[in-house]
Design a protein around this motif. Structure first.
Motif, PDB file in Angstrom:
ATOM      1  N   GLY A  81      65.844  47.928  46.812  1.00 41.92           N
ATOM      2  CA  GLY A  81      65.427  48.965  47.754  1.00 41.92           C
ATOM      3  C   GLY A  81      66.556  49.905  48.118  1.00 41.92           C
ATOM      4  O   GLY A  81      66.331  51.107  48.322  1.00 41.92           O
ATOM      5  N   LEU A  82      67.794  49.387  48.166  1.00 40.93           N
ATOM      6  CA  LEU A  82      68.942  50.245  48.475  1.00 40.93           C
ATOM      7  C   LEU A  82      69.196  51.254  47.365  1.00 40.93           C
ATOM      8  O   LEU A  82      69.441  52.440  47.633  1.00 40.93           O
ATOM      9  CB  LEU A  82      70.184  49.379  48.700  1.00 40.93           C
ATOM     10  CG  LEU A  82      71.483  50.132  48.982  1.00 40.93           C
ATOM     11  CD1 LEU A  82      71.372  50.945  50.263  1.00 40.93           C
ATOM     12  CD2 LEU A  82      72.652  49.150  49.077  1.00 40.93           C
ATOM     13  N   PHE A  83      69.123  50.812  46.118  1.00 37.90           N
ATOM     14  CA  PHE A  83      69.320  51.743  45.009  1.00 37.90           C
ATOM     15  C   PHE A  83      68.184  52.769  44.941  1.00 37.90           C
ATOM     16  O   PHE A  83      68.417  53.928  44.581  1.00 37.90           O
ATOM     17  CB  PHE A  83      69.425  50.975  43.690  1.00 37.90           C
ATOM     18  CG  PHE A  83      70.697  50.194  43.554  1.00 37.90           C
ATOM     19  CD1 PHE A  83      71.928  50.810  43.753  1.00 37.90           C
ATOM     20  CD2 PHE A  83      70.677  48.847  43.234  1.00 37.90           C
ATOM     21  CE1 PHE A  83      73.114  50.102  43.639  1.00 37.90           C
ATOM     22  CE2 PHE A  83      71.854  48.126  43.116  1.00 37.90           C
ATOM     23  CZ  PHE A  83      73.075  48.753  43.322  1.00 37.90           C
ATOM     24  N   GLN A  84      66.986  52.344  45.293  1.00 36.61           N
ATOM     25  CA  GLN A  84      65.883  53.288  45.357  1.00 36.61           C
ATOM     26  C   GLN A  84      66.089  54.299  46.488  1.00 36.61           C
ATOM     27  O   GLN A  84      65.742  55.477  46.356  1.00 36.61           O
ATOM     28  CB  GLN A  84      64.562  52.547  45.569  1.00 36.61           C
ATOM     29  CG  GLN A  84      64.104  51.749  44.366  1.00 36.61           C
ATOM     30  CD  GLN A  84      63.746  52.630  43.200  1.00 36.61           C
ATOM     31  OE1 GLN A  84      64.562  52.855  42.317  1.00 36.61           O
ATOM     32  NE2 GLN A  84      62.548  53.164  43.193  1.00 36.61           N
ATOM     33  N   LEU A  85      66.686  53.835  47.576  1.00 37.14           N
ATOM     34  CA  LEU A  85      66.980  54.736  48.685  1.00 37.14           C
ATOM     35  C   LEU A  85      68.042  55.749  48.291  1.00 37.14           C
ATOM     36  O   LEU A  85      67.966  56.925  48.675  1.00 37.14           O
ATOM     37  CB  LEU A  85      67.448  53.919  49.893  1.00 37.14           C
ATOM     38  CG  LEU A  85      67.702  54.690  51.189  1.00 37.14           C
ATOM     39  CD1 LEU A  85      66.404  55.331  51.687  1.00 37.14           C
ATOM     40  CD2 LEU A  85      68.267  53.770  52.254  1.00 37.14           C
ATOM     41  N   LEU A  86      69.027  55.318  47.505  1.00 39.01           N
ATOM     42  CA  LEU A  86      70.043  56.251  47.019  1.00 39.01           C
ATOM     43  C   LEU A  86      69.445  57.281  46.065  1.00 39.01           C
ATOM     44  O   LEU A  86      69.983  58.384  45.918  1.00 39.01           O
ATOM     45  CB  LEU A  86      71.165  55.484  46.313  1.00 39.01           C
ATOM     46  CG  LEU A  86      72.038  54.597  47.202  1.00 39.01           C
ATOM     47  CD1 LEU A  86      73.033  53.813  46.362  1.00 39.01           C
ATOM     48  CD2 LEU A  86      72.757  55.424  48.260  1.00 39.01           C
TER      49      LEU A  86
END
Length: 203
Positions: A81-86
């Motif tokens: 989810g963090l990489f998707q947020l980036l």
């Protein structure tokens, strides 16, 4: 009425008071206490070993995954989810919801194929599906530096989907009984799950 201080007996309630020496408690048992993460059921050494086993797509070690846990999968899902947020996509709720439905789907498919001989429980299925999300996490991180809309991103997605599918199928067949003869159908169910997450990364 006289008060003889010397003859007064110390109270037993205060006779065993702990003595502090250099910041340590001599009469306490804090040294025997397990670490806080172990009390919470988080074994970092076990999570690391499972992660390393997933990173090797050639040889899988099912014995490391006999003890199911959700700490490692939760870390992987948060990283995904963090990489998707980036990448400008806020998908935390979607990811957690999809992986729960995906684990339930694989659990139902496996037990229907295995019949009465199947012994796969939902907790272990969720743990295995979550740990095999690690290639999707790597794909999500690499996709930040790859232009979308071309052939390269689709080829990379196919490779990482096959990686996750192979690992999840192998672990399910090795750790649960009754799935060996239905390996192809179980692999197809796993492929659908990780294909869904790869499309979330690509689009």
């Amino acid at each position: 009425m006289s008060f003889d201080i010397g003859s007064a007996q110390p109270s037993p309630a205060f006779s065993a008071a702990p003595v502090f020496n250099g910041g340590t408690i001599s009469s306490g048992t804090f040294e025997d206490e397990p670490p806080l993460l172990e009390e919470l059921g988080i074994n970092t050494r076990q999570i690391w070993k499972k992660t390393v086993s997933i990173l090797n797509p050639i040889r899988v070690n099912p014995s490391l995954h006999e003890d199911a846990d959700l700490s490692g999968p939760f870390i992987f899902l948060m990283a995904f989810g963090l990489f998707q947020l980036l990448a400008g996509k806020f998908h935390f709720g979607i990811i957690l919801g999809w992986v729960t439905v995906a684990a339930l789907f694989v659990y139902v498919v496996f037990n229907m194929l295995a019949g009465r001989s199947g012994n796969l429980d939902l907790y272990r299925c969720l743990s295995l599906v979550g740990y095999c999300m690690l290639p999707m996490v790597i794909f999500s991180a690499i996709s930040l530096f790859v232009p979308h809309g071309g052939v390269v991103i689709f080829a990379m997605g196919a490779v990482f989907v096959l990686w996750s599918t192979r690992m999840c199928t192998q672990l399910l067949v090795e750790l649960a009984t009754g799935g060996e003869e239905h390996r192809g159908l179980i692999a197809y169910a796993c492929w659908l799950v990780y294909m869904l997450f790869s499309l979330l990364v690509i689009f």
